[in-house]
Design a protein around this motif. Structure first.
Motif, short mmCIF file in Angstrom:
data_model
loop_
_atom_site.label_atom_id
_atom_site.label_comp_id
_atom_site.label_asym_id
_atom_site.label_seq_id
_atom_site.Cartn_x
_atom_site.Cartn_y
_atom_site.Cartn_z
N ASN A 1 0.84 -1.20 0.00
CA ASN A 1 0.00 0.00 0.00
C ASN A 1 0.87 1.24 0.00
O ASN A 1 1.61 1.50 0.95
CB ASN A 1 -0.92 -0.03 1.24
N GLU A 2 0.77 2.04 -1.05
CA GLU A 2 1.59 3.26 -1.15
C GLU A 2 1.24 4.28 -0.08
O GLU A 2 2.02 5.19 0.21
CB GLU A 2 1.44 3.87 -2.55
N ARG A 3 0.07 4.14 0.54
CA ARG A 3 -0.32 5.10 1.59
C ARG A 3 0.53 4.94 2.84
O ARG A 3 0.54 5.81 3.70
CB ARG A 3 -1.81 4.91 1.92
N THR A 4 1.22 3.81 2.97
CA THR A 4 2.06 3.60 4.15
C THR A 4 3.45 4.21 3.98
O THR A 4 4.32 4.01 4.82
CB THR A 4 2.22 2.09 4.44
N TYR A 5 3.66 4.93 2.90
CA TYR A 5 4.99 5.48 2.63
C TYR A 5 5.56 6.25 3.82
O TYR A 5 6.72 6.15 4.14
CB TYR A 5 4.93 6.40 1.41
N GLY A 6 4.74 7.05 4.47
CA GLY A 6 5.25 7.88 5.55
C GLY A 6 5.34 7.16 6.88
O GLY A 6 5.81 7.74 7.87
N ASP A 7 4.92 5.88 6.93
CA ASP A 7 4.87 5.17 8.19
C ASP A 7 6.07 4.29 8.44
O ASP A 7 6.19 3.67 9.49
CB ASP A 7 3.60 4.30 8.23
N VAL A 8 6.95 4.18 7.47
CA VAL A 8 8.15 3.37 7.64
C VAL A 8 9.26 4.24 8.23
O VAL A 8 9.53 5.33 7.73
CB VAL A 8 8.59 2.77 6.29
N LEU A 9 9.88 3.75 9.29
CA LEU A 9 10.94 4.52 9.94
C LEU A 9 10.48 5.95 10.22
O LEU A 9 11.06 6.92 9.75
CB LEU A 9 12.21 4.55 9.08
#
Length: 639
Positions: free
Chosen positions: A570-578
């Motif tokens: 899911n590209e929406r999780t981009y900001g949720d990694v690290l």
């Protein structure tokens, strides 16, 4: 006092805003935008073959991914809508789910895939890709025959949302955007793979659109264009060029979104807050319509847009935007900490626009941007291990690149990514009469059949600052070779058969070598690179480090990253990694030369060491396009 107009105005505008283009833009010739000037010709992709190097490796990795996919799974919903039994289960991600509430893109990947296979067939001549093209086109034709109509689509509610838009009703999703991908895939199957059936399917689909739009007045049509619709104006203009039918040109012009076109024609920037990759394909269409109609307003709009995006809204890599949107140029500093900057689709389409503008006005500024964005945006978007693609490329300090999964993502950037690595050969060379433009320094061989000659370009660029061109001619041939002197190179030297033919201290121009070329002639091009800073737009105290056209990134390792965590569905999780914030790192330059702080390491591949006051603070810098599976720094606070 007069003011510059049209293309010349956009170039001067970008000159004022983007110092790295200064050499190229200052050299804009009197012929810029001259309607009497013949348009440059691109070589067919089949005339250029990549030679061993990073670009060919990326092409091969992409090719393996294309052949791993099952066309029947991409055709699943097309078959369902046509009343035909599906031959395989549908893929996951955007092909079967709504990527976010109300947005439906079912079927968009098939169009990209068809384009990519057609491009890969042209670029390699490998039969597997042509077989995929022929199979998909035949299946789409079967869908048209089964329904006895021209529309082929994979939408869960068939034609409902397309008709809602034409009737002034609320629209769920982006139906015209998605349909554009199918139209473009059919066009590319015809243009690059020579598929006559693809043109027949394309015409039937366009005829359905033309008929369905008959009862929609202009006001309602413009209202409909407020929803993302891809490059509908461009692909319909292409269909007009292929068939000569005026109705397709009229339909293409109906798809011009005047809310964007009109201010651009007037030299006004309306982009703040707009979805970036919604706008860029429209502008590619404006450029294409200028080519076909000669109307100056289309060229003014396209050129002004390019100037303001490249000059005032682009990061060092050539990418733009945050969260897929343009933001006010004065707010660039605030967006630097985002994990969702530089959508890869936007870079893909800016390159397509740049290529179109360059062929109309062969100024080195366009080629310089193309080089920068291709190397640092597109080549950087592929995972060298899996072949998967980025959605965003984060400027956030200490963040990693994140990639799609092979079968459960199918983002928009997955689709454009399939195409990107199949067409590296499309902008290396151009020609105009007896003049050959050498625009990009990518290892390749050109077969110029009309001149009965082959030209081989050998280079290890960007690791090596030199390139060698070898001429293989059937007979002595008179022509002018125009070799780009990049804006990043202070001085360039060209030798022919060991003798100096040109020595240029004017970056951003072309070096002309006019002679009778004989079999075995060898041209050597020396393009020394140097370290330099690329300031963040409207924030001169923040900069990226560059070596020639190469954006350098600091390697930070994989601490905190679980193996495989950078392949996401899911590209929406981009900001949720690290999500742990990191400060912007400091580059202690002061009044010292960069070479006193950043030193090149020994070895055949580009690598540098950033030396601070203590050895423990040293960082290795490598090209951004080689960063993968680890965190990085891209921008620096100058001190």
């Amino acid at each position: 006092m007069s003011t510059p107009q049209g293309p010349r105005r956009s170039l001067l505008q970008a000159l004022a805003l983007a110092p790295w283009l200064a050499g190229s833009l200052a050299s804009a010739s009197a012929e810029a935008g001259d309607p009497a000037r013949p348009r440059l010709q691109a070589f067919a992709l089949r005339d250029v073959r990549l030679l061993p190097g990073e670009f060919k490796t990326a092409q091969e990795l992409d090719g393996r991914y294309l052949l791993s996919l099952n066309p029947d799974r991409l055709l699943h919903n097309f078959h369902l809508n046509a009343g035909l039994p599906p031959k395989a289960p549908v893929y996951g991600g955007w092909e079967s789910q709504e990527p976010w509430v109300g947005i439906r893109c079912h079927g968009h990947t098939l169009g990209h895939y068809l384009s990519a296979c057609a491009l890969m067939w042209a670029a390699t001549g490998e039969a597997d890709y042509r077989q995929r093209v022929d199979y998909i086109v035949a299946e789409l034709a079967a869908c048209q025959d089964a329904r006895r109509r021209g529309l082929v689509c994979a939408f869960p509610d068939d034609d409902a949302q397309l008709l809602n838009g034409l009737r002034g009703r609320p629209v769920a999703g982006v139906p015209w955007y998605t349909l554009h991908k199918v139209l473009a895939g059919l066009r590319d199957a015809h243009l690059h793979a020579g598929s006559a059936p693809a043109l027949a399917v394309l015409r039937r689909l366009a005829d359905w659109i033309d008929e369905a739009a008959q009862g929609c007045d202009d006001a309602r049509f413009q209202q409909m264009l407020g929803v993302e619709h891809g490059g509908m104006n461009e692909v319909l203009a292409d269909l007009h060029a292929l068939t000569g039918e005026a109705r397709y040109l009229a339909l293409a012009e109906r798809f011009n979104h005047r809310a964007l076109l009109d201010p651009l024609v007037e030299g006004r920037d309306p982009l703040d807050g707009l979805h970036s990759n919604t706008q860029i394909p429209k502008v590619i269409g404006f450029a294409r319509l200028h080519e076909l109609t000669g109307q100056p307003r289309y060229r003014r709009a396209a050129s002004y847009f390019w100037g303001t995006v490249v000059g005032n809204r682009s990061f060092a890599t050539g990418g733009n935007g945050d969260g897929e949107h343009f933001f006010p140029p004065g707010e660039t500093r605030q967006h630097l900490f985002s994990a969702k900057t530089m959508e890869t689709c936007s870079t893909h389409n800016m390159l397509r626009l740049t290529r179109e503008l360059f062929m109309d006005e062969p100024n080195a500024a366009y080629a310089d941007y193309h080089e920068r964005a291709l190397l640092n945006g597109i080549l950087a978007s592929q995972d060298p291990a899996s072949g998967m693609m980025t959605y965003f490329q984060a400027t956030r300090p200490g963040y990693p690149k994140l990639y799609c999964t092979p079968e459960n993502s199918f983002w928009c950037c997955t689709g454009t990514g399939m195409e990107n690595h199949a067409k590296y050969g499309d902008s290396i060379y151009f020609h105009e009469g007896d003049t050959l433009f050498v625009n990009q320094f990518i290892a390749s061989e050109l077969n110029w059949s009309d001149k009965r000659l082959r030209i081989r370009l050998d280079t290890r660029w960007p690791d090596d600052e030199a390139a060698r061109l070898t001429v293989h001619a059937a007979e002595p041939t008179r022509l002018t070779m125009r070799i780009r002197h990049p804006a990043w190179c202070r001085q360039a030297t060209v030798t022919v058969n060991g003798r100096v033919a040109a020595h240029s201290r004017e970056p951003g121009r072309y070096i002309d070598i006019d002679r009778i070329w004989r079999p075995g002639d060898v041209v050597r091009i020396a393009l020394p690179m140097h370290l330099h800073l690329q300031p963040l737009p409207n924030a001169p105290d923040i900069a990226a480090l560059m070596f020639g056209p190469v954006v350098l990134a600091a390697r930070l390792g994989s601490e905190g990253m679980a193996p495989g965590a950078d392949l996401i569905v899911n590209e929406r999780t981009y900001g949720d990694v690290l999500n742990r914030p990191m400060d912007l790192p400091t580059l202690p330059v002061g009044t010292r030369a960069l070479e006193a702080v950043v030193q090149r390491n020994a070895g055949p591949r580009l690598s540098f060491t950033l030396r601070a006051t203590a050895p423990a603070a040293e960082l290795e810098l490598i090209p951004f396009h080689r960063i993968a599976h680890e965190r990085y720094h891209l921008y620096w606070q100058l001190s």
